[in-house]
Design a protein around this motif. Structure first.
Motif, PDB file in Angstrom:
ATOM      1  N   ASN A 214       0.829  -1.209   0.000  1.00  0.00           N
ATOM      2  CA  ASN A 214       0.000   0.000   0.000  1.00  0.00           C
ATOM      3  C   ASN A 214       0.859   1.253   0.000  1.00  0.00           C
ATOM      4  N   ASN A 215       1.960   1.224   0.761  1.00  0.00           N
ATOM      5  CA  ASN A 215       2.864   2.377   0.786  1.00  0.00           C
ATOM      6  C   ASN A 215       3.445   2.645  -0.588  1.00  0.00           C
TER       7      ASN A 215
ATOM      8  N   ASN B 123       0.800   4.142  -2.791  1.00  0.00           N
ATOM      9  CA  ASN B 123       0.560   5.546  -2.439  1.00  0.00           C
ATOM     10  C   ASN B 123       1.693   6.437  -2.942  1.00  0.00           C
TER      11      ASN B 123
END
Length: 222
Positions: free
Chosen positions: A4-5, A8
């Motif tokens: 997810n990082n 993002n």
């Protein structure tokens, strides 16, 4: 979480105009692109398609210094220890320099020169924050916003890696970073040399400001 990082971060890069330069690749796409890469525990990777590269900064700096000397620049070997500011404009009007002694190895307490200046360029690298504080204190003041630049220790290692079966990382391998461990490596040297550079960025609790020269000169192997 790391996936997810990365997604993002990729979104931020896309909004900044890197739509065609940076791509997210699945583990299978990474395997197809880099057959030497072990992707058994990799879900996603970020690849820069253009604008990537590196150079050796030391020869560049030496070449820049030599050209400056040819153009008439005078180099003084020492460090700034004080400054004065114009009470009207607030600009730096002079800088006090503690120069090296005759043997060019240690600073001389008896050799401090004041140099009148018109412009000051802060090129102190990792010590830029300290220099800004020094310049601000010249008028018994403090910086409204301190410069968040401090010396922190980094160690880079050079190694040779080859294999008799030919399954080695190619000489043109890109800078490869593991986002979970902060370990990185890249190829270095001419084709066939099997030379690489590697290092690791410390975890936050170990990434401390380091003003001690002896500590900076000591290699960390962990």
């Amino acid at each position: 979480q790391e996936q997810n990082n990365m997604m993002n971060n990729h979104g931020v890069q896309q909004k900044a105009g890197c739509q065609n330069d940076i791509q997210l690749l699945t583990s299978q796409q990474l395997q197809n692109e880099f057959p030497w890469l072990n992707v058994n525990d990799v879900l996603l990777g970020s690849l820069g398609r253009s604008g990537e590269g590196w150079f050796d900064p030391w020869p560049y700096l030496r070449g820049l210094k030599q050209k400056c000397l040819e153009l008439g620049v005078t180099y003084l070997h020492g460090k700034p220890v004080g400054a004065t500011r114009d009470i009207v404009t607030g600009s730096i009007s002079s800088v006090d320099l503690q120069l090296l002694g005759n043997h060019k190895k240690t600073l001389s307490t008896n050799n401090i020169q004041r140099r009148n200046v018109q412009f000051v360029v802060n090129a102190a690298g990792a010590h830029s924050g300290t220099l800004m504080n020094l310049l601000a204190s010249s008028s018994s003041g403090t910086l409204l916003h301190s410069l968040p630049v401090v010396p922190r220790k980094r160690c880079i290692f050079f190694f040779h890696c080859s294999s008799s079966d030919g399954a080695i990382v190619p000489y043109d391998a890109p800078l490869t970073i593991c986002p979970t461990t902060n370990v990185y490596f890249r190829s270095d040297g001419p084709p066939g040399s099997a030379h690489f550079l590697c290092g690791v960025s410390p975890t936050p609790e170990h990434d401390i400001d380091s003003y001690n020269e002896d500590d900076l000169n000591r290699v960390d192997y962990h």
